[in-house]
Design an enzyme around this catalytic site. Structure first.
Site, PDB file in Angstrom:
ATOM      1  CG  LEU A  86      21.391  -3.116  66.205  1.00 13.05           C
ATOM      2  CD1 LEU A  86      20.783  -3.369  67.584  1.00 13.05           C
ATOM      3  CD2 LEU A  86      22.657  -3.942  66.029  1.00 13.05           C
ATOM      4  CG  HIS A 255      36.288  -4.747  56.024  1.00 14.62           C
ATOM      5  ND1 HIS A 255      37.460  -4.535  55.330  1.00 14.62           N
ATOM      6  CD2 HIS A 255      35.379  -5.161  55.110  1.00 14.62           C
ATOM      7  CE1 HIS A 255      37.267  -4.824  54.047  1.00 14.62           C
ATOM      8  NE2 HIS A 255      36.012  -5.200  53.889  1.00 14.62           N
ATOM      9  CB  SER A 306      39.490  -8.086  60.092  1.00 13.52           C
ATOM     10  OG  SER A 306      38.535  -8.651  60.975  1.00 13.52           O
ATOM     11  CE1 TYR A 531      38.736  -6.262  50.050  1.00 14.30           C
ATOM     12  CE2 TYR A 531      36.978  -6.998  48.596  1.00 14.30           C
ATOM     13  CZ  TYR A 531      37.470  -6.770  49.872  1.00 14.30           C
ATOM     14  OH  TYR A 531      36.685  -7.046  50.967  1.00 14.30           O
ATOM     15  CG  ASP A 665      13.133   2.901  64.345  1.00 16.91           C
ATOM     16  OD1 ASP A 665      13.741   3.972  64.207  1.00 16.91           O
ATOM     17  OD2 ASP A 665      12.279   2.503  63.516  1.00 16.91           O
TER      18      ASP A 665
END
Length: 733
Positions: A86, A255, A306, A531, A665
């Site tokens: 991607l 994240h 998040s 973590y 690309d």
């Protein structure tokens, strides 16, 4: 009347004298103006030269690696293997040096899951062979953005081999070579420059994915903050002595998991999209990945943060699963997944990335607080499995040998785990414990006691075959650029852990005569140790706590260690720091379970690059131009070139009667899909998601690859090929 005219008239001599006087006055004024203009210009030049406190260099290089068959690093999902591209992955390097003297600092932000110890050791080895002692372990910081959509397999510790199918040398080489090349480019382009810092709040881009753990922190501490995530972005702007723009580094805690674990396309996720937008804006007329301006969006204390802002929902029923165990009534924890703001993961990536980019753009344009002062760096290697931590005058505690708890296997709402594991497990499961004991060995009583209340699933600190499963020797590092202190941490600090660390480092600088330092945490640096939660968060044993591998006092140990580094910098005593025990450099071969690259075939009557499904004759903006070719394994290309474009979008010019590349690309508007067939055959599909504002005209899509050809019984070679779609028209809206 005649008499009046006579009195008012002047003789010719008088007129000449008046004209001469006016001319002299005009000339005098002109000379004075010219003098002051020249003086002011020289003063400005002198002031700029005086204000250019540093030498600054920036560089960017490709580090994408293989985009097919290699497991993606981040979600630990063995089924999530690469199947295309991607966006390209880049290493972005920034060097700041003192004009007079040898002190310098290197900061690298790479579009990878995390920097592994093997990557760092390989990079430092190459830098030493090129530059001697100029770039060292103390003044080079390597940070990963933490995209979960980059190829894995670049670790020397055994645990990470399990889901990466071993050591993947093409991935390791691409990352190491890309990082070194970006530093080379920055080194070659150093010039006098100035740095400016700014900070601001980013809204609508993050949530705390373990809010119940956050609530375990003292209420008095939580009341000091308006949010359970760090919303502040810190931005460092770089310009040369003439004010020409060079680049920026942004640190923000989120994240890069807008692309979920169903994705198979290699990409740099939301922070990579922010870099793409900023670099495209500043490098006008250049293809993505090209141009001199470099914009890095680096990681920070993102451990419990998040980007999936709609929160967790049960995938099967649609009801909320925002509970301490993140479970659903039907299907358990495996059904509880967080949703981003978009209709799909691609749109969510763009929304979060654009939010971050827009705030960075605002901060960049308004940045006026200049960074000045000396450069310094402090580094130590520490055996984190055995650190004595002085909590106070009477209490000393220890860190532990590394181990992962049961909730590690539960995953998070960003990427769920497997089987019946749930977050918040403070007791073991007899079934899984018995399997562990039979296959891997039972944890020692000492390790069990040290990690309480964590029920141990993998006692990695006591597992050494074929190599140790986790690192013991860890880097701790701070680099100071004038009033900016970059605290390079070897993992994912949670929100409150990061706050405590920043405050402790700030206090240390303040108390030793260096007040007013800007403290930023750079995450995922130098070696990966999972973590780091607070002691209070650790007691609840959600995913982040179960993944705090050195036990409940890990954060306290790091705070103690980083305070020591800050004190050494403040007192100019970095030379007196003990370097500590050097990390191991294992002698490893290409230990991988990846399928071998064998000879490939095209279908009967076809050759590589032939079109199987053609584009339509015309499209409009908002539509997707798509073409499918007879393809070959993209790994062939990764192993034959450090930088390789799999596709281009080209536009025809009637004036020059030629095709020109308008996208490659590295563009976020193109997608490259590879699908493996049988009997050595495979297909490649190219997509161009035509954005609004695309200029009408004639276009085509081109594909570039390599296929394996057998030339003898024992020899297979790679052969380059290309293919092109038919021309098609983009119609005006």
């Amino acid at each position: 009347m005649a008499e009046k005219r006579s009195r008012c008239s002047f003789s010719k001599l008088e007129l000449i004298l008046i004209a001469c006087l006016v001319l002299m006055i005009s000339l005098t004024v002109a000379l004075l103006v010219l003098h002051f203009l020249t003086k002011n210009t020289n003063d400005c030049i002198d002031n700029i030269a005086e204000e250019a406190k540093y030498l600054v260099g920036v560089g960017r290089a490709d580090c994408t690696g293989p985009v097919a068959q290699v497991p993606l690093m981040g979600y630990a999902n063995p089924d999530q293997v690469g199947g295309g591209l991607l966006s390209r992955l880049y290493s972005r390097a920034f060097i700041v040096a003192e004009p007079q003297g040898s002190r310098r600092v290197v900061f690298v932000s790479a579009d990878i899951g995390m920097v592994s110890q093997r990557v760092r050791l390989e990079v430092l080895k190459q830098l030493r062979s090129k530059y001697g002692e100029l770039y060292r372990q103390d003044n080079v910081i390597l940070s990963g953005t933490h995209t979960h959509s980059g190829p894995g397999g670049y670790f020397q510790y055994t645990l990470f081999w399990i889901t990466s199918k071993g050591l993947v040398q093409p991935t390791l080489k691409s990352i190491v070579n890309g990082i070194v090349k970006s530093i080379d480019i920055a080194h070659e382009n150093m010039k006098k420059g100035r740095l400016f810092i700014n900070r601001g709040t980013v809204e609508n881009s993050q949530i705390n994915r373990s809010p119940f753990s956050y609530l375990a922190n003292p209420e008095s501490e939580r009341k000091r903050y308006s949010s359970n995530t760090d919303k502040e972005m810190v931005l460092l702007k770089m310009v040369d002595e003439d004010g020409h723009e060079l680049g920026l580094i942004s640190w923000f805690a989120v994240h890069p998991v807008s692309m979920n674990n169903s994705n198979h396309l290699v990409n740099s996720d939301n922070v990579g999209y922010a870099s793409y937008l900023f670099e495209q804006e500043k490098n006008k007329g250049m293809l993505p990945g090209e141009g001199s301006f470099v914009a890095a969006f680096a990681s920070s204390n993102l451990g419990d943060v998040s980007p999936n802002t709609r929160g967790p929902f049960c995938a099967n029923t649609g009801e909320s699963c925002d509970n301490p165990q993140s479970t659903c009534p039907i299907g358990g924890a495996a059904m509880c997944m967080a949703k981003g703001p978009g209709k799909d993961m691609f749109e969510s990536t763009r929304i979060i990335g654009q939010n971050i980019y827009l705030k960075a753009k605002e901060l960049y344009e308004k940045a006026s607080q200049e960074v000045t002062g000396p450069l310094s760096s402090a580094h130590q290697w520490v055996n984190m499995s055995n650190v004595s931590v002085e909590l106070n005058a009477t209490h000393t505690v220890q860190t532990c040998k590394p181990a992962l708890g049961h909730s590690f296997a539960a995953g998070t709402i960003d990427g769920v785990g497997a089987f019946n594991f749930t977050q918040g497990s403070v007791e073991g499961d007899p079934f899984w414990d018995q399997i562990r004991d039979q296959l891997l060995g039972e944890p020692s009583n000492e390790t069990k006691a040290c990690h309480k209340p964590k029920p141990i699933l993998f006692n990695t600190g006591e597992m050494t075959w074929p190599h140790p499963w986790h690192p013991d020797i860890v880097d701790v590092q701070i680099a100071a650029i004038g009033s900016l202190a970059i605290v390079a941490v070897p993992g994912e600090f949670t929100t409150m852990s990061g706050r405590r660390l920043r405050e402790a480092v700030q206090r240390e600088f303040d108390s030793h005569g260096t007040p007013g330092m800007n403290i930023v945490i750079a995450g995922l640096c130098n070696v990966y140790t999972h973590y780091i939660t607070t002691y209070e968060e650790y007691q609840l044993q959600r995913y982040e706590a179960a993944s705090t591998i050195y036990g409940p006092h890990t954060l306290s140990a790091y705070i103690q260690l980083y305070r020591g580094l800050a004190k050494a910098i403040a007192l100019n005593g970095t030379q007196e720091l003990s370097p500590g025990p050097e990390p191991p450099f294992f002698n490893m071969t290409n230990l991988t379970l990846l399928p071998s690259l064998s000879a490939e075939k095209a279908p009967a009557g076809k050759t590589f690059g032939d079109v199987l499904e053609e584009v339509r004759p015309d499209y409009r903006e908002g539509e997707v131009a798509e073409v499918t070719f007879v393809g070959a394994n993209p790994r062939n290309s990764a192993e034959n070139a450090t930088e390789h474009n799999f596709l281009t979008v080209e536009r025809y010019s009637g004036i020059s009667s030629s095709w020109s590349v308008v996208l490659n690309d590295a563009s976020w508007d193109t997608r490259f899909y590879w699908s493996k067939g049988s009997r050595g055959q495979s297909n490649v599909t190219l997509e161009w998601h035509i954005p609004a504002g695309t200029e009408p005209g004639e276009y085509r899509l081109r594909y570039f690859g390599h296929y394996k050809k057998r030339v003898s019984l024992l020899r297979v070679i790679s052969v380059p090929f290309e293919g092109s779609s038919s021309a098609f028209q983009i119609k005006a809206p």
